[in-house]
Design an enzyme around this catalytic site. Sequence first.
Site, PDB file in Angstrom:
ATOM      1  N   LYS A 142       0.856  -1.188   0.000  1.00  0.00           N
ATOM      2  CA  LYS A 142       0.000   0.000   0.000  1.00  0.00           C
ATOM      3  C   LYS A 142       0.895   1.242   0.000  1.00  0.00           C
ATOM      4  CE  LYS A 142      -3.790   1.973   2.799  1.00  0.00           C
ATOM      5  NZ  LYS A 142      -4.601   1.779   4.037  1.00  0.00           N
ATOM      6  N   SER A 167      -9.490   1.732   3.182  1.00  0.00           N
ATOM      7  CA  SER A 167      -8.661   2.503   2.285  1.00  0.00           C
ATOM      8  C   SER A 167      -7.629   1.674   1.515  1.00  0.00           C
ATOM      9  CB  SER A 167      -7.940   3.592   3.083  1.00  0.00           C
ATOM     10  OG  SER A 167      -7.093   3.000   4.055  1.00  0.00           O
ATOM     11  N   SER A 184      -9.463  -0.680   7.484  1.00  0.00           N
ATOM     12  CA  SER A 184      -8.963  -0.566   6.110  1.00  0.00           C
ATOM     13  C   SER A 184      -8.219  -1.771   5.547  1.00  0.00           C
ATOM     14  CB  SER A 184      -8.068   0.665   5.976  1.00  0.00           C
ATOM     15  OG  SER A 184      -8.878   1.805   5.866  1.00  0.00           O
TER      16      SER A 184
HETATM   17  N1  GLN Z   1     -12.912   3.967   6.788  1.00  0.00           N
HETATM   18  C1  GLN Z   1     -12.250   4.418   7.979  1.00  0.00           C
HETATM   19  C2  GLN Z   1     -11.891   5.877   7.833  1.00  0.00           C
HETATM   20  O1  GLN Z   1     -12.215   6.431   6.861  1.00  0.00           O
HETATM   21  C3  GLN Z   1     -11.070   3.568   8.291  1.00  0.00           C
HETATM   22  C4  GLN Z   1      -9.893   3.894   7.479  1.00  0.00           C
HETATM   23  C5  GLN Z   1      -8.677   3.108   7.833  1.00  0.00           C
HETATM   24  O2  GLN Z   1      -8.767   2.088   8.521  1.00  0.00           O
HETATM   25  N2  GLN Z   1      -7.535   3.606   7.412  1.00  0.00           N
HETATM   26  O3  GLN Z   1     -11.295   6.465   8.680  1.00  0.00           O
END
Ligand code: GLN
Length: 517
Positions: free
Chosen positions: A82, A157, A181
């Site tokens: 990532k 994400s 994420s």
């Molecule tokens: N969807 C969550 C957010 O927008 C989690 C994102 C993540 O785990 N990086 O913060």
Amino acid sequence: MSTPAGTDLTATDAAELGRLLNTGEVSSTEITRAYLDRIAADDGELGAYLHVDPDAALARAAELDSSEGDLGALAGLPVALKDVVVTEGVPTTSGSRILEGWRPPYDATVAARLKAAGTVLLGKTNMDEFAMGSSTENSAYKVTRNPWDRDRIPGGSSGGSSAAVAGGLAPWAIGTDTGGSIRQPAAVTGLVGHKPTYGSVSRFGLIAFSSSLDQAGPMARTVLDAALLHEAIGGHDPLDSTSIPAPLPPLAECARRGAEGDLSGVRIGVVRELGGEGHAEGYEPGVLARFGEAVALLESLGAEIREVSCPAFDLALPAYYLIAPSEASSNLARFDGVRYGLRVGDDGSHDLDEVMALTREQGFGPEVKRRIILGTYALSSGYYEAYYGQAQKVRTLISRDFNAAFGIDDGNGVDVLISPTTPTVAFPIGSRTDDPIAMYAADLCTLPASLAGVPAISVPCGLSEGLPVGLQVMAPALADDRCYRVAAALEAAQDAARGHRFLDQLVRRAAGPEEPA
Ligand code: GLN
């Protein structure tokens, strides 16, 4: 060296690829080339990668093919990272314009450990800007598509990582998980994704979103692969002050044991607040149906199933959306247009404050700005106790619910807790972009484990209307092995029940409609 007849290297799990490498049946170059070919053919449409350097990957593979020493189980295998993971000399953007063109001078510990293990970096994967999002639509660069249905999101994400692995464009990948994420993109693309115990995988060199929550972990096509990748990146790191000085439990061994299918004596709690009676609003019937079938299957393997109530989980979403933005507002202060990446207005007509303001105005996307504003507000004098302080109290209550459920104080609890990973299957691209609250609801089931710092895995548990559903297994801190054991048991039992491996379905799907079934 020739490829064993009929083996599609992009449709083979990583453990098997490792075996073929070890016996000399294939080379790292052949495997790497197979994945690069798939990337060249498909990534134009899938949009999983932000950066791929085929020459560098092939040179690295050739170097590994000619090296004499034994680098271990992962040597020669390609991996995708990532783009939040800092990589020496390789562009790293965290999905943001503000870091466009930045080539870091060092490797994150996760990247360094994978390098030391002899892996080949295939590329850096797309993501929501600074990991804020659940669909990868917040990337400043491109849309990423779900290989199961290219009009749908791959989750986020870590959606570039999920699309790459599910689409056969990488055998496995690293994601990061702050509030879900790794688990949510894994769930909606039919993968296994594990968020390790907070502090058990180094955060050194991960571009920080919310430092008390961020954790890197594996995304793979089988539970065993996830365990093998996790073992390569985990364990104590003196470069991360929150790193736990304890060895990892034997994860791959537990995955193998779990696959034998005996769960007798294992106590599994089904969390009522995550889709159970009185709490099913927003959960798709198909998701709840697959989850219910998986619970019955786990019971048939000998597990003792109990319903468990964790009342504070109902407050996880508002607590998370105060704590994470608060930490982000502070972490993102470093992007000032002076130290690295984008700089706007540096033409002599603006003073320093103006250059910083212009850079941040143009360099950050709308969701990142929303989080910075939310976080700054929640931390500001006069509101701190009402928002940030309250959210921290909720966080404590959530940890207490976990402790009670696991019987940490009285020994009278369950070994793991389970729930659906997400309330819905992958949603259509564009369907939630105008509604932040609807987007945040994708995290409903994953946030409690994040806030408490406990490990949680998502494992496929079938399809609803042709799209993957994930089941989440949560365990006490440092007991990541329990997640792998239960997930592997479920994976094996489901494969046996349907008469073929879920992996085979995944790769057929990824190959597109023209491929013979
Ligand atoms: N969807 C969550 C957010 O927008 C989690 C994102 C993540 O785990 N990086 O913060």
